[in-house]
Design a protein around this motif. Structure first.
Motif, PDB file in Angstrom:
ATOM      1  N   ALA A 121       1.010  -1.100   0.158  1.00  0.00           N
ATOM      2  CA  ALA A 121       0.146  -0.090  -0.099  1.00  0.00           C
ATOM      3  C   ALA A 121       0.894   1.329   0.069  1.00  0.00           C
ATOM      4  CB  ALA A 121      -0.988   0.213   1.267  1.00  0.00           C
ATOM      5  N   GLU A 122       1.988   1.453   0.797  1.00  0.00           N
ATOM      6  CA  GLU A 122       2.606   2.404   0.718  1.00  0.00           C
ATOM      7  C   GLU A 122       3.291   2.629  -0.405  1.00  0.00           C
ATOM      8  OE1 GLU A 122       5.041   1.856   4.582  1.00  0.00           O
ATOM      9  OE2 GLU A 122       3.322   2.511   5.691  1.00  0.00           O
ATOM     10  N   ARG A 123       4.025   1.531  -1.167  1.00  0.00           N
ATOM     11  CA  ARG A 123       4.538   1.597  -2.537  1.00  0.00           C
ATOM     12  C   ARG A 123       3.481   2.238  -3.430  1.00  0.00           C
ATOM     13  NH1 ARG A 123       4.724  -0.763  -7.230  1.00  0.00           N
ATOM     14  NH2 ARG A 123       3.179  -2.023  -6.848  1.00  0.00           N
ATOM     15  N   LEU A 124       2.400   1.713  -3.470  1.00  0.00           N
ATOM     16  CA  LEU A 124       1.638   2.306  -4.317  1.00  0.00           C
ATOM     17  C   LEU A 124       1.207   3.915  -4.448  1.00  0.00           C
ATOM     18  CD1 LEU A 124      -1.045  -0.688  -4.581  1.00  0.00           C
ATOM     19  CD2 LEU A 124       0.788   0.154  -6.609  1.00  0.00           C
ATOM     20  N   ASP A 125       0.997   3.997  -2.548  1.00  0.00           N
ATOM     21  CA  ASP A 125       0.769   5.602  -2.378  1.00  0.00           C
ATOM     22  C   ASP A 125       1.916   6.469  -2.934  1.00  0.00           C
ATOM     23  OD1 ASP A 125      -0.972   7.088  -0.975  1.00  0.00           O
ATOM     24  OD2 ASP A 125       0.938   7.395   0.483  1.00  0.00           O
ATOM     25  N   GLN A 126       2.921   5.868  -2.890  1.00  0.00           N
ATOM     26  CA  GLN A 126       4.183   6.658  -2.980  1.00  0.00           C
ATOM     27  C   GLN A 126       4.096   7.014  -4.417  1.00  0.00           C
ATOM     28  OE1 GLN A 126       6.390   7.824  -0.846  1.00  0.00           O
ATOM     29  NE2 GLN A 126       7.499   9.013  -2.658  1.00  0.00           N
ATOM     30  N   ALA A 127       3.619   6.272  -5.456  1.00  0.00           N
ATOM     31  CA  ALA A 127       3.720   6.258  -6.727  1.00  0.00           C
ATOM     32  C   ALA A 127       2.650   7.583  -7.184  1.00  0.00           C
ATOM     33  CB  ALA A 127       3.261   5.191  -7.705  1.00  0.00           C
ATOM     34  N   PHE A 128       1.482   7.600  -6.043  1.00  0.00           N
ATOM     35  CA  PHE A 128       0.640   8.906  -6.209  1.00  0.00           C
ATOM     36  C   PHE A 128       1.180  10.067  -5.529  1.00  0.00           C
ATOM     37  CE2 PHE A 128      -2.832   5.488  -6.526  1.00  0.00           C
ATOM     38  CZ  PHE A 128      -3.375   6.105  -7.666  1.00  0.00           C
ATOM     39  N   GLU A 129       2.251  10.201  -4.996  1.00  0.00           N
ATOM     40  CA  GLU A 129       2.540  11.282  -4.206  1.00  0.00           C
ATOM     41  C   GLU A 129       2.851  12.444  -5.058  1.00  0.00           C
ATOM     42  OE1 GLU A 129       3.256  13.697  -1.514  1.00  0.00           O
ATOM     43  OE2 GLU A 129       2.718  11.528  -1.004  1.00  0.00           O
ATOM     44  N   PRO A 130       3.366  12.584  -6.289  1.00  0.00           N
ATOM     45  CA  PRO A 130       3.306  13.895  -6.863  1.00  0.00           C
ATOM     46  C   PRO A 130       2.061  14.344  -7.341  1.00  0.00           C
ATOM     47  CG  PRO A 130       5.041  12.304  -7.812  1.00  0.00           C
ATOM     48  CD  PRO A 130       4.193  11.471  -7.142  1.00  0.00           C
ATOM     49  N   LEU A 131       1.085  13.657  -7.449  1.00  0.00           N
ATOM     50  CA  LEU A 131      -0.243  13.776  -8.139  1.00  0.00           C
ATOM     51  C   LEU A 131      -0.780  14.625  -6.675  1.00  0.00           C
ATOM     52  CD1 LEU A 131      -2.047  14.075 -10.356  1.00  0.00           C
ATOM     53  CD2 LEU A 131      -2.783  11.852  -9.837  1.00  0.00           C
ATOM     54  N   TRP A 132      -0.679  13.878  -5.208  1.00  0.00           N
ATOM     55  CA  TRP A 132      -1.227  14.251  -4.236  1.00  0.00           C
ATOM     56  C   TRP A 132      -0.675  15.810  -3.701  1.00  0.00           C
ATOM     57  CZ3 TRP A 132      -4.252  10.792  -4.899  1.00  0.00           C
ATOM     58  CH2 TRP A 132      -4.406   9.719  -4.607  1.00  0.00           C
ATOM     59  N   SER A 133       0.701  15.981  -4.266  1.00  0.00           N
ATOM     60  CA  SER A 133       1.233  17.399  -4.083  1.00  0.00           C
ATOM     61  C   SER A 133       0.316  18.293  -4.723  1.00  0.00           C
ATOM     62  CB  SER A 133       2.627  17.531  -4.368  1.00  0.00           C
ATOM     63  OG  SER A 133       3.292  16.382  -3.608  1.00  0.00           O
ATOM     64  N   LEU A 134       0.228  18.030  -6.024  1.00  0.00           N
ATOM     65  CA  LEU A 134      -0.689  19.065  -7.059  1.00  0.00           C
ATOM     66  C   LEU A 134      -2.114  19.313  -6.288  1.00  0.00           C
ATOM     67  CD1 LEU A 134       0.564  17.623 -10.419  1.00  0.00           C
ATOM     68  CD2 LEU A 134       1.395  19.767  -9.304  1.00  0.00           C
ATOM     69  N   PHE A 135      -2.612  18.120  -5.961  1.00  0.00           N
ATOM     70  CA  PHE A 135      -3.953  18.180  -5.191  1.00  0.00           C
ATOM     71  C   PHE A 135      -3.841  19.136  -4.095  1.00  0.00           C
ATOM     72  CE2 PHE A 135      -6.279  13.852  -6.213  1.00  0.00           C
ATOM     73  CZ  PHE A 135      -6.201  14.364  -7.457  1.00  0.00           C
ATOM     74  N   LYS A 136      -2.791  19.272  -3.214  1.00  0.00           N
ATOM     75  CA  LYS A 136      -2.687  20.006  -2.224  1.00  0.00           C
ATOM     76  C   LYS A 136      -2.567  21.557  -2.573  1.00  0.00           C
ATOM     77  CE  LYS A 136      -0.651  16.507   0.801  1.00  0.00           C
ATOM     78  NZ  LYS A 136       0.363  16.296   1.445  1.00  0.00           N
ATOM     79  N   GLU A 137      -1.545  21.446  -3.692  1.00  0.00           N
ATOM     80  CA  GLU A 137      -1.195  23.088  -4.308  1.00  0.00           C
ATOM     81  C   GLU A 137      -2.512  23.677  -4.830  1.00  0.00           C
ATOM     82  OE1 GLU A 137       2.181  25.199  -6.987  1.00  0.00           O
ATOM     83  OE2 GLU A 137       2.066  23.004  -6.442  1.00  0.00           O
ATOM     84  N   PHE A 138      -3.096  22.925  -5.968  1.00  0.00           N
ATOM     85  CA  PHE A 138      -4.058  23.605  -6.849  1.00  0.00           C
ATOM     86  C   PHE A 138      -5.633  23.364  -6.386  1.00  0.00           C
ATOM     87  CE2 PHE A 138      -0.401  23.137  -9.630  1.00  0.00           C
ATOM     88  CZ  PHE A 138      -0.207  24.571  -9.934  1.00  0.00           C
ATOM     89  N   GLY A 139      -5.695  22.392  -5.469  1.00  0.00           N
ATOM     90  CA  GLY A 139      -7.099  21.705  -5.264  1.00  0.00           C
ATOM     91  C   GLY A 139      -7.316  20.782  -6.347  1.00  0.00           C
ATOM     92  N   SER A 140      -7.827  19.582  -5.782  1.00  0.00           N
ATOM     93  CA  SER A 140      -8.081  18.330  -6.735  1.00  0.00           C
ATOM     94  C   SER A 140      -8.873  18.717  -7.787  1.00  0.00           C
ATOM     95  CB  SER A 140      -8.493  17.303  -5.731  1.00  0.00           C
ATOM     96  OG  SER A 140      -9.684  17.396  -5.044  1.00  0.00           O
TER      97      SER A 140
END
Length: 305
Positions: A235-254
């Motif tokens: 789960a943490e491996r898969l979540d890490q692949a999403f991390e760049p997207l999560w950062s953009l969600f936080k910055e711009f709003g999902s």
């Protein structure tokens, strides 16, 4: 609780500039979620831009959804509105169209009291006659549900679940334990906030109410299944692949990022409802790079549409 467990994928609602729903494009997006194997569809949530749509267009969206995927996957419909009577009407519309459940946020212009929110939730639940999920979304409603209000609502017949934001202190485990102790055993507690999804499921949350699953359902489902099975490393491996997207969600709003993803992957050519503006070209390139970390191929995804 069956409608409020596992992965609930929240779709955008494609519309034209006048706010008219593109029902064909919506059906294609929902069919992808169905084929990926998600546990439910969240229709007309915040990602679906419910607050930007008229009652008629919301009805059209629900009817199109039920025609496309009804009976094949549970469809949970957002029915939030400023007035209680309007939310009740939306709940009745959703039931008449064949929806499986309701999602209700306490929208307001004037700050609401706990008693006002309690009465609002009870009235809309009764009007809709479908299992209802409380939408605790203080980021947009500016209303914070106390533990005592959640416990009180959880005892109301027909109110079956709550969609929680990630706790400010990050203590998902502690919050879950606290809420479990105050709510019925069959009351479902799930989380939104995609970047905390893996942890919320690993700690025993019942559902992930996912923004990203609305467009990337297969990838989100892999994360969901690993976390719910207690496979922490995977789960943490898969979540890490999403991390760049999560950062953009936080910055711009999902919300803004999801419209960019839909365009990049060729799933539908729409822009957010005004006054929300689309991302600029430079930031769209950042979204493309984030998708690359998930090893997505735009052409392949577009062919699914």
């Amino acid at each position: 609780m069956t409608h409020f467990s596992g992965l609930s994928a929240f779709s955008i609602t494609p519309t034209d500039a006048a706010g008219r729903v593109d029902t064909a494009a919506l059906a294609r997006l929902l069919d992808r979620i169905l084929r990926a194997g998600a546990d439910s569809i969240g229709l007309l949530g915040s990602t679906g831009g419910y607050a930007f749509l008229s009652r008629d267009e919301r009805r059209r969206a629900v009817e199109a959804a039920m025609e496309s995927v009804g009976g094949k996957i549970p469809v949970i419909v957002g029915v939030g509105a400023l007035r209680t009577d309007e939310a009740e009407a939306l709940a009745r519309d959703a039931k008449a169209a064949g929806a499986d459940g309701l999602l209700l946020a306490p929208m307001s212009y004037t700050p609401l009291t706990e008693e006002e929110v309690y009465q609002h939730m009870v009235s809309v639940s009764a009007a809709g006659g479908l299992p209802l999920c409380i939408y605790n979304n203080p980021g947009t409603t500016r209303f914070i549900f106390s533990d005592s209000l959640i416990a009180r609502l959880a005892k109301v017949p027909g109110i079956a679940a709550i969609k929680m934001p990630l706790p400010a202190d990050g203590d998902i485990r502690g919050e879950l334990a606290r809420l479990r102790a105050q709510t019925p055993k069959d009351f479902s507690i799930g989380y939104s906030g995609d970047w905390g999804a893996a942890q919320s499921l690993l700690f025993g949350g019942d559902a992930w109410y996912s923004v990203v699953a609305g467009l990337l359902p297969a990838e989100a489902l892999a994360l969901t299944r690993a976390a719910m099975a207690g496979e922490r490393k995977e789960a943490e491996r898969l979540d890490q692949a999403f991390e760049p997207l999560w950062s953009l969600f936080k910055e711009f709003g999902s919300f803004r990022v999801m419209y960019a993803i839909a365009d990049i992957l060729g799933l539908c050519r729409v822009v957010p409802p005004r006054p929300i503006l689309p991302l600029c070209p430079v930031d769209i390139l950042r979204v493309e790079a984030a998708l690359g970390s998930l090893k997505l191929e735009a052409a392949g995804r577009a062919s699914d549409a």
